[in-house]
Design an enzyme around this catalytic site. Structure first.
Site, mmCIF file in Angstrom:
data_model
loop_
_atom_site.group_PDB
_atom_site.id
_atom_site.type_symbol
_atom_site.label_atom_id
_atom_site.label_comp_id
_atom_site.label_asym_id
_atom_site.label_seq_id
_atom_site.Cartn_x
_atom_site.Cartn_y
_atom_site.Cartn_z
ATOM 1 N N LYS A 87 0.861 -1.194 0.000
ATOM 2 C CA LYS A 87 0.000 0.000 0.000
ATOM 3 C C LYS A 87 0.897 1.243 0.000
ATOM 4 C CE LYS A 87 -4.199 1.376 2.467
ATOM 5 N NZ LYS A 87 -4.940 1.169 3.721
HETATM 6 C C1 E4P Z 1 -8.123 2.434 3.699
HETATM 7 O O1 E4P Z 1 -7.488 1.504 3.262
HETATM 8 C C2 E4P Z 1 -7.942 3.051 5.010
HETATM 9 O O2 E4P Z 1 -7.263 2.127 5.824
HETATM 10 C C3 E4P Z 1 -9.216 3.370 5.726
HETATM 11 O O3 E4P Z 1 -10.349 2.926 5.023
HETATM 12 C C4 E4P Z 1 -9.293 4.739 6.250
HETATM 13 O O4 E4P Z 1 -10.518 4.870 6.923
HETATM 14 P P1 E4P Z 1 -10.808 6.046 7.960
HETATM 15 O O5 E4P Z 1 -11.072 7.296 7.203
HETATM 16 O O6 E4P Z 1 -12.006 5.589 8.716
HETATM 17 O O7 E4P Z 1 -9.563 6.172 8.828
#
Ligand code: E4P
Length: 224
Positions: A87
């Site tokens: 990622k």
């Molecule tokens: C995506 O891969 C992120 O880990 C995540 O969905 C972020 O979510 P949040 O805005 O609730 O922190």
């Protein structure tokens, strides 16, 4: 639409996996820190533990923000398990790193995406997944679901193969809206997934069926 769980909590991952509908896992540094994971070895061990629970794509995020360090980190992460997806944040060096990984056949998830333009760049670089954060878009008064729709339209018109991984999901309704909008994957915490199971009419209908089943049992017992 595939279902990923967005957490580093092993109990939640196991519970979602046991439902039989889980296709993968996404994590990020905030979710890892929330579980108290610190240091390189503990981080790598935690990803291995997740890979042992779920047989699907597992996103592991790089911690650095410069090209060389992202490449070094990503290669270490990718070597952990064939299901690891590296990622990478949507920044200039991140885009270059995604292209590098893509050329080497390493799967990537381009994260922190908030616009259609960023999603186009991620696809051009060969990202396996692009993660638009719809909940955070909603948080600033814009329309997160509309962003998913816009990216889905562009990808369909242009024939991009990158999969839209709708992220930052806050509710069960978000999941349904993402399915309508053409997301290939939704990633969310355990609660919105479990929320899809419930409906007041299911609860009241089942209560009546259970009560009537008791009556049937009484009748059957009387007849015996
Ligand atoms: C995506 O891969 C992120 O880990 C995540 O969905 C972020 O979510 P949040 O805005 O609730 O922190």
């Amino acid at each position: 639409m595939k279902f990923f769980i967005d957490t580093a909590n092993l109990a939640h991952i196991k519970e979602a996996h046991d439902l039989g509908i889980l296709d993968g896992v996404t994590t990020n540094p905030s979710l890892m820190a929330k579980e108290g994971i610190k240091g390189t070895q503990a981080t790598l061990d935690h990803y291995k533990a997740i890979c042992e629970i779920v047989d699907g794509d597992i996103s592991a995020e790089v911690l650095s923000t410069d090209f060389d360090s992202m490449v070094e980190e990503g290669e270490t992460l990718a070597a952990l398990h064939p299901n690891i997806v590296v990622k990478v944040p949507m920044i200039k060096d991140g885009l270059k790193a995604i292209k590098y990984f893509s050329d080497k056949g390493i799967k990537t998830n381009c994260t922190l995406v908030f616009s259609a333009g960023q999603a186009i760049l991620a696809a051009k670089a060969g990202a396996t997944y692009v993660s638009p954060f719809l909940g955070r878009v909603d948080d600033i008064g814009w329309d997160g679901v509309q962003l998913i729709e816009q990216i889905a339209n562009i990808y369909a018109i242009q024939g991009y193969e990158t999969q839209i991984l709708a992220a930052s999901i806050r509710s069960s309704l978000h999941i349904v809206k993402c399915a309508e909008a053409g997301a290939h994957v939704c990633t969310c915490p355990l609660e919105p997934i479990l929320g899809l199971l419930t409906h007041p009419l299911t609860a009241s209908g089942l209560a009546k069926f259970v009560a009537d089943a008791e009556k049937m049992k009484e009748i059957m017992q009387e007849q015996e």
